[in-house]
Every structure is written in structure tokens, then in C-alpha cells.
Design an enzyme around this catalytic site. Sequence first.
Site, mmCIF file in Angstrom:
data_model
loop_
_atom_site.group_PDB
_atom_site.id
_atom_site.type_symbol
_atom_site.label_atom_id
_atom_site.label_comp_id
_atom_site.label_asym_id
_atom_site.label_seq_id
_atom_site.Cartn_x
_atom_site.Cartn_y
_atom_site.Cartn_z
ATOM 1 C CB THR A 47 -58.709 -29.101 1.756
ATOM 2 O OG1 THR A 47 -57.647 -28.159 1.989
ATOM 3 C CG2 THR A 47 -59.923 -28.398 1.210
ATOM 4 C CG ASP A 48 -53.982 -33.228 4.001
ATOM 5 O OD1 ASP A 48 -53.211 -32.313 4.332
ATOM 6 O OD2 ASP A 48 -53.763 -34.419 4.284
ATOM 7 C CD1 TRP A 49 -49.218 -29.218 0.828
ATOM 8 C CD2 TRP A 49 -49.424 -28.322 2.877
ATOM 9 N NE1 TRP A 49 -48.239 -28.296 0.982
ATOM 10 C CE2 TRP A 49 -48.325 -27.724 2.236
ATOM 11 C CE3 TRP A 49 -49.741 -27.909 4.170
ATOM 12 C CZ2 TRP A 49 -47.548 -26.743 2.828
ATOM 13 C CZ3 TRP A 49 -48.965 -26.937 4.770
ATOM 14 C CH2 TRP A 49 -47.891 -26.362 4.110
ATOM 15 C CG ASP B 97 -55.517 -32.695 -0.846
ATOM 16 O OD1 ASP B 97 -55.016 -33.283 -1.818
ATOM 17 O OD2 ASP B 97 -55.209 -32.934 0.323
#
Length: 756
Positions: free
Chosen positions: A312-314, A316
Site C-alpha cells: 500500500t502507500d502511506w 492507505d
Amino acid sequence: MKNIMKPVFFILSFSLFVIGCVNNNQEKIQNSSINERVDSLISLMSIEEKVGQMTQLNLDVLSVGEIYKLEEPHRLDEKKIRKAIVDYKIGSVLNCGGHTYTREHWHEIINKIQVTAQKETRLKIPILYGIDAIHGVNYTIGSTLFPQQLSQAATWNPEIVEEIASITAYETRASGIPWNFSPVLDLGRQPLWSRFFETYGEDVHLAKTMTKACIIGYQGKDVSNNKKVAACMKHFLGYSFSMSGKDRTPAWIPERQLREYFLPTFKEAIAAGAKTIMINSGELNGIPVHADSTILTNLLRKELKFTGVAVTDWEDIIKLHKLHKVAGTLKEAVKMSINAGIDMSMVPNDFEFSDLLIQLVKEKQVPMSRIDEAVKRILTLKLELGLFEKPINYFADYSDFGSKKHSEVSYRAATESITLLKNKNEILPLKSNQRFLICGPGANSLNILNGAWTHTWQGLDTNYNSKNKLTPLQAIYKEIGKENIEYTNSCTLDSINDLSSAIRKAKKVDKIIVFLGEIPCTEKPGDIEDLTLPRAQVEFVKQLSTCGKPIILVMTFNRPRLITEIEPLADACLLTYLPGDEGGRAISDMLFGKINPSGKLPFTYPRYSGSLLPYDHKHTERLDKKFGENAFDPLFEFGYGLSYTKFEYSELKLSLTTLKQNDTILISVKIKNKGLLEGKEVVQLYSTDCVASITPSVKKLVAFNKINLKPGETKEVKFKLSAVNFSFIGLNNKPVTEPGDFELRVDTLKAKFIYQ
Ligand code: BGC
């Protein structure tokens, strides 16, 4: 007493039994293939250990101090490390605790983490450390900082991009880190976007070419080589093209456009063997991508056959609940994203993800098969990277870290990227015996040259700037001495402090060099309301122009900030993009003629804020108010860039006039250097599909080649293409090359062929 001793004895002997089995098993699996080793490991793992592997935490969680407010100097916190690695059995850590560290400190961090995993966890699975090494390993002091991706694209030289990636991989591993969250493969077709400089620009073919070079540079043939890293293509899919231009706001991109423009770079990276992928934080067509199984599973896995790790991104998963509001609870968000196809959560600041995912598996809301699939991918990567055999790198193996050899590549990349957009009466190159006023916010700043992702996330803190690197002003002093230079810092990024002294100085000199700039920034902090260059800088140039001296604009921007009002006042314009630590030197050398410019725009430079069209727009977009075809009127076109010499094109020839399905067509053209200086030219081949079932764009780049020519020299450039190079995404959303007429164009030369 007896009663207590009994269970204790049982637990002890059971634990010894388990440890014995684990040790035996581990010995056995050492020698088997990666697949077998992964399967054996998985068969030994508890649900807690599996979920741990899927958990990625920010270094802050393991450090002394509060998250985002760590104590200085940075120290790891023994207790917190034990909680994360021993109790929660986490599989991955990322980021730095707020700023860059020495290589020695990175080694201490990685050692401590790996030794804890090795000595204090049952299965001794190494930790996978990931970092954003966006333009070099930008969170390690003394590293080589390269031009940012957009600059790299402006070189139109994939060999340099591969070299940069290869050195970045070397210096990242030299810092003890095997995983790089790079490259950004989002296409730069929304100039307002704060991360525009992180892209390879607006064109599919150019971006695909650079993508391949970058992945090969990062990963080499074998990522277990301790000079290579696993790449992370990001951010899948549609992140760069939000309607508003603001970071992480909705993108509405129909499937055909997704496939035509935004998917090809990812496809290219997968074909080149990219090991990991990061997901788009935003929403695409109303669905946050982190919850979209159509994108994460159907497209990415079933269609593109990607077998690596999806991270995932930060925060998310948290955002699915707190920001996107598609999940009523955090638990629901975890379930949605893992079931949609996420393998690893960049949580990154707490343990809730792990607790909730364990619950969800126990309640059978997330199937064990999904967990096993994710863990298998993560363990495979760790084995491929050689982390089990060598979780810690030897410091001494990296004597080229931050070397002159490496910084020369950065310098070369900067010199090949900087793009000369205007040169009235050949005012450039400058003669060093004249007098100059140097001014503008970019003149004496390393931060503006480097942009974000430089020693800190936003790249603003001057405390961490690389030592011994020159700003443009310092480089010019070094080149021509101080006697002929007036300098003023009276214009900052957004204010004018002392106009009268600037004007006074301007009157004393022969020429004025204004270094325009943009504040280093990325992601949310880089959102802007207006593409126009900040008013103060526009006014400053206007005021200086009243002195009647020639003006040279040197523009160091994150994105094409509009200069329409002041461009006519300038005699020359150099666009430097974000050229990195060697940018000052490269700019000075170009201004004074040691370097002949060869960069070409990797995007269309707009003239108006209301006309942000790319070069490969549709025919209807050319139609103006008077029904002429002048509506596409950018300040400078994609592919544009001048040289101090002149090139002449001739003899565009095709090997066939009718191309059939399995044929190839050879296209050749001659280029002559008509000037007095040696120079590099980017030969660009464009194709126009004259009639098609989906409205064709006016032209598309299909091939290019950068060549070097001595004065008077002529070279022939050949391109070998086939039907697939002329395809587009057709009615059924699949690539098709339709029979009919095609027009090819190189410079002003044209030729036609028919596809049958
Ligand atoms: C960015 C990613 C980056 C990640 C880790 C996010 O905010 O969108 O590009 O890799 O942080 O630093």
C-alpha cells in the site's frame, strides 16, 4: 507446585520440540529452491507470523521519541524494537526518522533490526527495509544526488537513466537497504500536480523507454547481487491524473484512456521484471484503488501476470475508513484491501492492522489462502534479494559510494537534460569577460536545484545539504571569478525585498541572469492554486526589464510554471527542471559554452492556464474560435529544445510503402551538424494514424534516438518498426493496428505508408 510444574515442563519441552523442528527444517530448506523454501517456511508459520510479514512500519515506531517528533540524534528504542519485531513479528520497515543519516548510522539501524530478527524470532526471517531513493539514495549523507526523474526524461537518453539507476542501487545497498520505492511510472499529463517532476513526462513511448532502462539499472539480472535493489513501480494506477491537479484527489479515467496512456509504463516494468508495486493512494473512477479488486487482482494479477509484492502507500488502509469513507470501520478497511489484493500494508505507525487482520482471518472474513498468497510473495522477494543468506551488507564492499565517478554521471545527466528553450540572436553561450547581474531565488540555493526527496521529505531543510556542491552562483564565481559579477538576493520565491538595489546593480552590468525557482515540495504540501509563476518573480523580471539589458531566464521548476508574461522580455530561457547536486555546475557550464545543450522537453510547456493540452491531443482540440486550427498553442512543444549548433534533416526514406501484418518497416533519415560546435541531437519519429475507429491523436512519438555529431558531420539514423508500433487501444479496449494510411514525420520531413 506440581500442578504448576507440569504445564511449565510441557510448554518447555514442546517449545524445544518446535525449535528443534524449526532448526532441522531450516537446515533442510536452505538448499532447496526458493519456491520450496517459501512453502516450507509457510507451513511452519502461525497466523501471527504470517500477518507480521504483511506489516510494514515506519522507522519512527522503532525509535526513541514520539512519532514525527523523534529525539535527536536518532536512536533506536530497544523496547519498541522488541515489540515490533519479536512480539508483532513484523516483516518490513521503511523510511528515515525525518531526515538523512550517515551511512554508518544506517548500518547500525539495519544491523540492529536484522540481528533482532535473527536472534530473537522463531523463524529468523530477515526484515525487508524499504526507502524512497528517488534521485539517488537521498536519505544518506554523502550520497550521489542525481537530477529528478523529469530531468532524466529530458535527456532522452535511456543509457544515462540506466546508469543513474544502477548507481542508485549501489548506493542504496551501500546504506544497507535492499528495496527502493522507485520509479514513479505515473504519466505526467497533469502539469498542476505536485509530483509532476517525479514522472518521466507526458509521453507513453518516452516514459516506457525510460522505465525499462530504470528497472534494469535498479535490479540488474539478479537482485541477489548486493549492488542491486528491488524496484517498486508506483503508484498503480491513475494517480497522476486527478481532475483538480491536487494530490490524491479523484481521477476519472475511462478504461480506454487508462490502457492507452497510464498502463503501458507499468506493463513495461513488469515485462522488465520489476519485483514490487505500490498502489495509488487516490480514487479512480469513484473507487479508492486500495479497495479495488478489479485493478489489484483482475488487471494486475490475472491480466498482467504480475507475481511480485503489492504494497500500500502511506496509511492507505486507514484512509479507506477515515478519508475515503468506503469502510465503516478500520476492520472493514483491512478486510476490503487485503481481499482486493494487497500483500503488505505500509501501516505505518501502529499495530492495529496486525491485530485486526489476525481477527479477520480467525473469523474467516479473510481467507487463509489470501494470506498465504501474500506471504509467499513477500518471502520469495526476501529470498531473491539474498536477505536470508546475507541480511547485513559489508560496509567495505562499497568503496565507490559518493565517489567522483558517480557524481560525474550526475553531472552528465544534468548537462544532457537542461533544455534551451529560447536563444534570441544567439545570446548564449555567454562570454566570460562581460559583466553580469546574478539574481532570483534559484541563484544560490542547492535546495531549489534538488527539490523534494532530498535529505528530508520536502527537501527544504538547508542543514542537511550536501557538502562541497555548488549553487549556480558559486559555480559561476568559480568559472569566471567574482570581479565581473553583481549579485543580489532581493527577490525570493514569493517576495521582492530590495528592488532599488537590484535595479542599481542591473544598470552596471551587460547582462542579467535571473534564476527563477519553485519551492521544493511534493505530495500534499506541493498543491498549488495557480500554475502561474509566483507574482513576485514575474514582477521582478518585469522591473528588471526596464533597465534595457538583455535578460537570461534560468528556470528551476517542479512543473511548467507559466512564464507567458515574462518570456517575451527575455532573450534566452533555460529550463533546468530539478537537476540535482551537480545542477549548479551544469548550468554554469552551459551558460558559458562548455556544454552544448541537448535536452528536449518531455512535456508540453503551456502558454495559458486554461489550455493544458499534451502534444498528442485530438484534432478537435486544435479547432479555434475562428474555426481555424490554432487552438493548440503551447509556449513550447513536447520534444522541443535548442542547441548552440544547427542540425539539418534530409532524405527521410521508408523501406516499404505498404506494411503488412508481420512485416517490418525500415525508416531512415540523415542528420547533418551544420554549425561550428559538436552537439547532440534527439532524432524524433512521430506517426499520425490518418483515420481510425477511435479518434486518433494528431501525432504520437513512435521512436527516437540521441546521437552526437561533430561540426560538419552527417549521420544516418535508422528505425525498424512493425505494426504494433502503430497500434492504439481500440473499440474493444484491446490494442489494434487498423488498415489505412499513416503519415510519418521527422523534424519537418514527412513520408507516408499504407498498413494493409
Ligand atoms: C508516497 C510514496 C512513498 C511513500 C513512502 C508516500 O506518501 O506517496 O511515493 O513511497 O510515501 O515514503
